[in-house]
Design a protein around this motif. Structure first.
Motif, mmCIF file in Angstrom:
data_model
loop_
_atom_site.group_PDB
_atom_site.id
_atom_site.type_symbol
_atom_site.label_atom_id
_atom_site.label_comp_id
_atom_site.label_asym_id
_atom_site.label_seq_id
_atom_site.Cartn_x
_atom_site.Cartn_y
_atom_site.Cartn_z
ATOM 1 N N VAL A 148 7.636 -5.728 21.607
ATOM 2 C CA VAL A 148 7.722 -7.166 20.643
ATOM 3 C C VAL A 148 6.820 -6.354 19.059
ATOM 4 N N GLY A 149 7.261 -6.295 18.436
ATOM 5 C CA GLY A 149 7.166 -5.757 17.022
ATOM 6 C C GLY A 149 6.335 -6.603 16.392
ATOM 7 N N LEU A 150 5.292 -6.356 15.518
ATOM 8 C CA LEU A 150 4.382 -6.153 14.868
ATOM 9 C C LEU A 150 4.082 -5.460 13.310
ATOM 10 N N ALA A 151 4.121 -7.157 12.644
ATOM 11 C CA ALA A 151 3.822 -6.524 11.024
ATOM 12 C C ALA A 151 2.261 -6.509 10.593
ATOM 13 N N VAL A 152 1.513 -6.477 10.533
ATOM 14 C CA VAL A 152 -0.171 -6.811 10.022
ATOM 15 C C VAL A 152 -0.291 -6.453 8.911
ATOM 16 N N THR A 153 -1.450 -7.253 8.129
ATOM 17 C CA THR A 153 -2.225 -6.660 6.978
ATOM 18 C C THR A 153 -3.442 -5.315 6.969
ATOM 19 N N ARG A 154 -4.485 -5.387 6.350
ATOM 20 C CA ARG A 154 -5.082 -4.069 6.332
ATOM 21 C C ARG A 154 -6.047 -4.744 7.405
ATOM 22 N N GLU A 155 -6.460 -5.980 7.295
ATOM 23 C CA GLU A 155 -7.384 -6.803 7.470
ATOM 24 C C GLU A 155 -6.750 -6.715 9.651
ATOM 25 N N GLY A 156 -5.797 -6.456 9.462
ATOM 26 C CA GLY A 156 -5.158 -7.280 11.042
ATOM 27 C C GLY A 156 -4.858 -8.032 11.202
ATOM 28 N N PHE A 157 -4.958 -9.228 10.344
ATOM 29 C CA PHE A 157 -4.170 -10.479 10.236
ATOM 30 C C PHE A 157 -2.219 -10.449 10.365
ATOM 31 N N PHE A 174 3.169 -19.102 7.649
ATOM 32 C CA PHE A 174 2.556 -18.080 6.985
ATOM 33 C C PHE A 174 1.683 -18.666 5.415
ATOM 34 N N HIS A 175 2.573 -19.081 4.905
ATOM 35 C CA HIS A 175 1.986 -19.648 3.474
ATOM 36 C C HIS A 175 0.763 -20.298 3.098
ATOM 37 N N ARG A 176 0.838 -21.099 4.350
ATOM 38 C CA ARG A 176 -0.929 -22.278 4.307
ATOM 39 C C ARG A 176 -1.468 -21.122 4.454
ATOM 40 N N VAL A 177 -1.585 -20.120 5.555
ATOM 41 C CA VAL A 177 -2.566 -19.821 5.953
ATOM 42 C C VAL A 177 -2.262 -18.576 4.437
ATOM 43 N N ALA A 178 -1.674 -17.632 4.305
ATOM 44 C CA ALA A 178 -2.219 -16.627 3.335
ATOM 45 C C ALA A 178 -2.677 -17.235 2.586
ATOM 46 N N ASP A 179 -2.747 -19.032 1.837
ATOM 47 C CA ASP A 179 -2.917 -19.661 1.473
ATOM 48 C C ASP A 179 -4.857 -20.117 1.365
ATOM 49 N N LEU A 180 -5.034 -20.027 1.902
ATOM 50 C CA LEU A 180 -6.417 -20.520 2.601
ATOM 51 C C LEU A 180 -6.412 -19.839 3.371
ATOM 52 N N LEU A 181 -6.561 -18.268 3.479
ATOM 53 C CA LEU A 181 -7.551 -17.008 3.735
ATOM 54 C C LEU A 181 -7.638 -16.541 2.705
ATOM 55 N N ASN A 182 -6.592 -16.527 1.493
ATOM 56 C CA ASN A 182 -6.160 -15.206 0.068
ATOM 57 C C ASN A 182 -5.758 -14.340 1.113
ATOM 58 N N LEU A 183 -4.861 -14.299 1.615
ATOM 59 C CA LEU A 183 -4.287 -13.029 2.697
ATOM 60 C C LEU A 183 -3.849 -11.643 1.152
ATOM 61 N N ASP A 184 -4.301 -9.928 1.954
ATOM 62 C CA ASP A 184 -3.587 -9.449 1.156
ATOM 63 C C ASP A 184 -3.077 -8.615 1.585
ATOM 64 N N VAL A 185 -1.147 -9.080 1.293
ATOM 65 C CA VAL A 185 -0.036 -8.125 1.741
ATOM 66 C C VAL A 185 0.992 -7.300 1.238
ATOM 67 N N GLU A 186 -0.443 -6.817 0.093
ATOM 68 C CA GLU A 186 0.027 -5.348 -1.050
ATOM 69 C C GLU A 186 0.435 -4.216 0.379
ATOM 70 N N VAL A 187 0.177 -4.248 1.333
ATOM 71 C CA VAL A 187 0.016 -2.473 2.511
ATOM 72 C C VAL A 187 0.390 -4.014 3.943
ATOM 73 N N LEU A 188 1.216 -3.541 4.530
ATOM 74 C CA LEU A 188 1.931 -3.922 6.303
ATOM 75 C C LEU A 188 1.928 -2.793 6.767
ATOM 76 N N PHE A 189 1.059 -2.852 8.318
ATOM 77 C CA PHE A 189 1.717 -1.570 9.017
ATOM 78 C C PHE A 189 2.434 -2.636 9.427
ATOM 79 N N TYR A 190 2.823 -1.614 10.361
ATOM 80 C CA TYR A 190 3.618 -2.160 11.312
ATOM 81 C C TYR A 190 3.768 -1.785 13.146
ATOM 82 N N ASP A 191 4.115 -2.063 13.637
ATOM 83 C CA ASP A 191 4.103 -0.632 14.787
ATOM 84 C C ASP A 191 4.850 -1.868 16.294
ATOM 85 N N THR A 192 5.349 -1.676 17.023
ATOM 86 C CA THR A 192 5.798 -2.574 18.439
ATOM 87 C C THR A 192 5.056 -1.580 19.560
ATOM 88 N N THR A 193 4.888 -2.758 20.403
ATOM 89 C CA THR A 193 4.437 -2.318 21.426
ATOM 90 C C THR A 193 5.058 -3.040 23.016
#
Length: 350
Positions: free
Chosen positions: A171-180, A101-120
């Motif tokens: 399965v619970g998944l938290a994603v960024t506003r871009e869906g990452f 997570f930390h490497r990819v967040a730095d590589l892609l400059n992820l915006d994690v100000e908002v996280l969307f959470y849902d389950t399936t």
């Protein structure tokens, strides 16, 4: 996990890098060994890249590696190497996921100000659910994977894909506003959505993601979850259905104010309840198209009741028909002007 215009190769190398450096130094829990005491990075690379075309390990070894892709160094791999790679990844799941997570967040400059959470839910074509031992229904992983205890995972529960007859996982998944994807968690199949929030909140806290805005749906609403999400200065935005006769609902609807049009299917109005640090913001959402549809359905039900019901029971039946047609997650509320307004409310923590 893909995106147009984004090369998969740098991501693959970044995600694999941490695991491949761990492998030569990692001893196997329980005293076993990987390939003579060392787990080959090649088998880890195959297990990771094989997720691009999900299939069984047997198919990956028999066909995918030989006919569909070329990965240098795989000629000497056997099927057991792929299975042992999965054991290694499970035994080191937490540090690997955190580093990825930390490497990819730095590589892609992820915006994690908002996280969307849902389950399936994901079902299994098996006849019987898993059964663990003891009162807590516990099963254990393999020795090579650390012999970790888990609650028996495959259980009957509320299916979200129409397969209530089959055991499933949640399965619970938290994603960024871009869906990452940021964090995920697998729960037993009989887990209800509302009980997953506290665990996911703890997972986010472990990665210093406590100040992000947590967005959830109506299935996560409970007083305990609001308290957990607000702890440590956390913020949340939750969908809360209006309920006829509920005191809070009546208080929110009674507040004066105009709706602001966002688009042709959404109008919103903000309502603040309380004062100071304990105040709560609610956003009333109104869908004119859905309101018109429900009003038309209610009229059809009423006319059907009028034409087919004896006069002695006409009043009670008409009220029942209208009530049934509008008893949805939203509240169908009629304005003094006669317009039917269907609303949902959204609760914000600040």
């Amino acid at each position: 996990m893909g995106s147009e215009g984004l090369s998969a190769a740098p991501l693959s190398r970044s995600c694999f890098l941490h695991a491949s450096h761990l492998a030569p130094r990692q001893a196997v829990p329980g005293g076993g060994s990987y390939c003579g005491g060392r787990l080959t990075p090649t088998s880890l690379r195959c297990s990771h890249r094989g997720r691009a075309a999900p299939c069984s390990k047997l198919y990956c070894w028999e066909q995918w590696l030989k006919e569909e892709v070329h990965i240098p160094g795989t000629q000497g791999l056997s099927l057991q190497h792929l299975y042992r790679a999965m054991d290694f990844l499970e035994a080191n799941k937490e540090p690997i996921e955190r580093e990825i997570f930390h490497r990819v967040a730095d590589l892609l400059n992820l915006d994690v100000e908002v996280l969307f959470y849902d389950t399936t839910s994901l079902h299994f074509e098996i006849d019987q659910p898993d059964r663990g031992g003891g009162q807590d229904d516990i099963v254990h992983g393999s020795l090579a994977a650390g012999h970790k205890p888990y609650r028996a995972p495959r259980k009957h529960g509320l299916s979200k894909n129409g397969r209530g007859d089959a055991p499933q996982l949640v399965v619970g998944l938290a994603v960024t506003r871009e869906g990452f994807p940021v964090r995920h968690r697998v729960f037993p199949g009989n887990t209800v959505d509302v009980s997953t929030v506290a665990r996911v909140k703890r997972d986010l806290r472990d990665w210093q993601l406590t100040r992000c805005l947590f967005v959830g749906d109506a299935g996560m609403v409970s007083a305990a979850n609001f308290k957990a999400l607000a702890a440590g200065g956390g913020k949340y935005f939750m969908c809360m259905p209006l309920r006829r006769g509920d005191a809070l609902t009546e208080q929110i609807l009674a507040r004066a104010g105009r709706y602001r049009t966002v688009n042709q299917r959404l109008q919103i109005k903000e309502v603040v309840i309380g004062e100071g640090e304990r105040r709560l913001r609610y956003v009333l959402c109104f869908n004119p198209e859905e309101a018109a549809r429900q009003q038309a359905q209610c009229c059809r039900c009423c006319w059907s009741a009028l034409l087919n019901t004896p006069a002695a029971t006409l009043g009670a039946t008409s009220r029942t028909a209208c009530g049934a047609s509008s008893s949805r997650n939203c509240l169908a509320h009629t304005e003094p002007s006669g317009r039917s307004r269907t609303r949902r409310r959204k609760r914000l923590s600040a």
